[in-house]
Write an enzyme that holds these catalytic residues in place. Sequence first.
Site, mmCIF file in Angstrom:
data_model
loop_
_atom_site.group_PDB
_atom_site.id
_atom_site.type_symbol
_atom_site.label_atom_id
_atom_site.label_comp_id
_atom_site.label_asym_id
_atom_site.label_seq_id
_atom_site.Cartn_x
_atom_site.Cartn_y
_atom_site.Cartn_z
ATOM 1 N N HIS A 148 -4.490 6.116 -1.180
ATOM 2 C CA HIS A 148 -4.374 7.574 -0.509
ATOM 3 C C HIS A 148 -5.327 7.934 0.087
ATOM 4 O O HIS A 148 -6.598 7.910 -0.090
ATOM 5 C CB HIS A 148 -3.864 8.513 -1.420
ATOM 6 C CG HIS A 148 -4.926 8.919 -2.664
ATOM 7 N ND1 HIS A 148 -5.779 9.679 -2.580
ATOM 8 C CD2 HIS A 148 -5.071 8.211 -3.996
ATOM 9 C CE1 HIS A 148 -6.606 9.849 -3.614
ATOM 10 N NE2 HIS A 148 -6.321 8.970 -4.670
ATOM 11 N N ASP A 205 -5.954 11.322 1.175
ATOM 12 C CA ASP A 205 -6.552 12.770 0.837
ATOM 13 C C ASP A 205 -7.600 12.392 -0.318
ATOM 14 O O ASP A 205 -7.654 11.600 -1.097
ATOM 15 C CB ASP A 205 -5.309 13.557 0.568
ATOM 16 C CG ASP A 205 -4.533 13.047 -0.527
ATOM 17 O OD1 ASP A 205 -4.503 11.883 -0.797
ATOM 18 O OD2 ASP A 205 -4.057 13.997 -1.268
ATOM 19 N N ASP A 223 -12.528 7.902 -5.235
ATOM 20 C CA ASP A 223 -11.143 8.249 -5.467
ATOM 21 C C ASP A 223 -10.507 8.653 -3.878
ATOM 22 O O ASP A 223 -10.397 9.751 -3.613
ATOM 23 C CB ASP A 223 -10.922 9.461 -6.381
ATOM 24 C CG ASP A 223 -9.380 9.739 -6.645
ATOM 25 O OD1 ASP A 223 -8.504 8.840 -6.596
ATOM 26 O OD2 ASP A 223 -9.119 10.623 -7.227
ATOM 27 N N GLU A 258 -1.364 12.497 -2.077
ATOM 28 C CA GLU A 258 -1.434 11.969 -3.372
ATOM 29 C C GLU A 258 -1.923 13.055 -4.423
ATOM 30 O O GLU A 258 -1.416 13.443 -5.425
ATOM 31 C CB GLU A 258 -2.295 10.746 -3.480
ATOM 32 C CG GLU A 258 -2.131 9.963 -4.929
ATOM 33 C CD GLU A 258 -3.074 10.330 -5.863
ATOM 34 O OE1 GLU A 258 -3.106 9.859 -7.112
ATOM 35 O OE2 GLU A 258 -4.185 10.951 -5.651
ATOM 36 N N GLU A 259 -3.067 13.675 -4.120
ATOM 37 C CA GLU A 259 -3.532 14.685 -5.007
ATOM 38 C C GLU A 259 -2.906 15.860 -5.340
ATOM 39 O O GLU A 259 -3.086 16.685 -6.414
ATOM 40 C CB GLU A 259 -4.965 15.047 -4.716
ATOM 41 C CG GLU A 259 -6.002 13.898 -4.252
ATOM 42 C CD GLU A 259 -6.447 13.450 -5.578
ATOM 43 O OE1 GLU A 259 -6.034 13.663 -6.809
ATOM 44 O OE2 GLU A 259 -7.485 12.597 -5.526
#
Length: 353
Positions: free
Chosen positions: A53, A55, A83, A115-116
Site C-alpha cells: 500500500h 499510503d 509500513d 489501506e490505512e
Amino acid sequence: MIKELTARCERLGLAVTQFSYLDDNGVEKINMVATANIEPGESSSVELALVGHTDTVPFANDWTDALTLTERDGRLFGRGSCDTKGFIAAALTAVEEFGVTNLRKSFALIFTADEEVGCLGAKKLAEAPPFTVRNAIVGEPTSLQPMRAGKGYCVAEVTVSGREGHSAYPAVGASAIFRAARLVNRIESIAAQLQSERHEAFEPPYTTLNVGVINGGTAKNIIPGSCRFTLEWRPIPGQETTRVLDMVNEAITSLRTDEPDFTAEVKANRLDSPTETPADSPLVTMLAAATGKPSGTVAFGTESPQMRELGADAVVLGPGNIREAHRTGEFVPIDELHECTRILRSAIEHFCG
C-alpha cells in the site's frame, strides 16, 4: 508516489495500468498494477502478485524529519519506512534483479491506496477485479515471518437513545448514558463468552472486542438524550464477521424486556473477514523454506481478505516489526530489506521463473 512507481515499473519493462477512484472527500486516489505476461481482464489470472500500500498514517508535528529518509545504526528512519514502503522497495529490487525478460508466467505488482483508512483501495480492486490471482504476498512488517492467517477487522457505531429532562427529576426522562452503560456491560459479557471459541494459532486465540470511544450528553444537569460509542472486534477465522453484531442485537432485545422503550441503533461501518491460507499451501511452504521461519498469524488488519476475494492463497510478509509502525521514529532494518529482496526474488523464481 504513483508517478515514481509508474516510471520505475515502466523502466523495468512492466505494463502499468492505473485504476482511479474518488474518496469520500472527492479526492482522486489511484490503485496501480504493473504486470508481465498478462492482459488485464477478469478472465486473466496472475500466478504471483506482490502487494503493497502506498499510503501512510500521519506523523507528529515534532517529528521534523519524518519525510526525510535517514540512515542510522543500520536502520532507515522515516514515516512509512516500515509500513510498508520498505516492502515496496524490496519488491521492485527483486523484480529488477530477476529481470522481467526471465519471467515465464504471469506476474503482477499491486500498489493500493487508502489501506490505512480501511483497505479502501484494495476493496475497490476486489469489486472490479482486473484479474484473478493464484498466489499473493501482502507486504506488512512481520520481521520476515510468513503469516498465513489473520483475524478480521470490524467496526460499528452504536447510538443509544434516551429522553432529555431536568436532572433534578429523573422520572421525567431516561438517561441514554445509563442505558449505554448497561449495553456496554452486556458487550463485556459477550467478549468473555467468545473466549470459549478458540483458534489456537492466534494470540490471543479468540475474537477480541473493544469499546474504544464513547460520548454523550449535553450538560451536567440535563438527563442525556443520546449516547454513542464505537465497537471494534477482530474475529478469528471460521467465525462470521456478523456474529458479534447478532449477539449485540440480542442483548438489545433482552434489555428491552425490562425497559420496553430501550432504543439502540447498531450501524456496521466495516466488516473485513478473517483469512486463513492452508499450512500446506505451496506459497506457505515455499516462504517457510525461504525464510527458515514457521508460518504464523497476525491480529492486525491487512489486505489479505481482498486478495482472497481475487482468488489468491495469501501470505503476509515484510521487513520491519509492526510494533515500530505508526510511531514517531519509525524505521526498517537495512539487513531485513536485503533479506526481503532475496526472499521475494526466490518467490518470483519459484512461481514465475
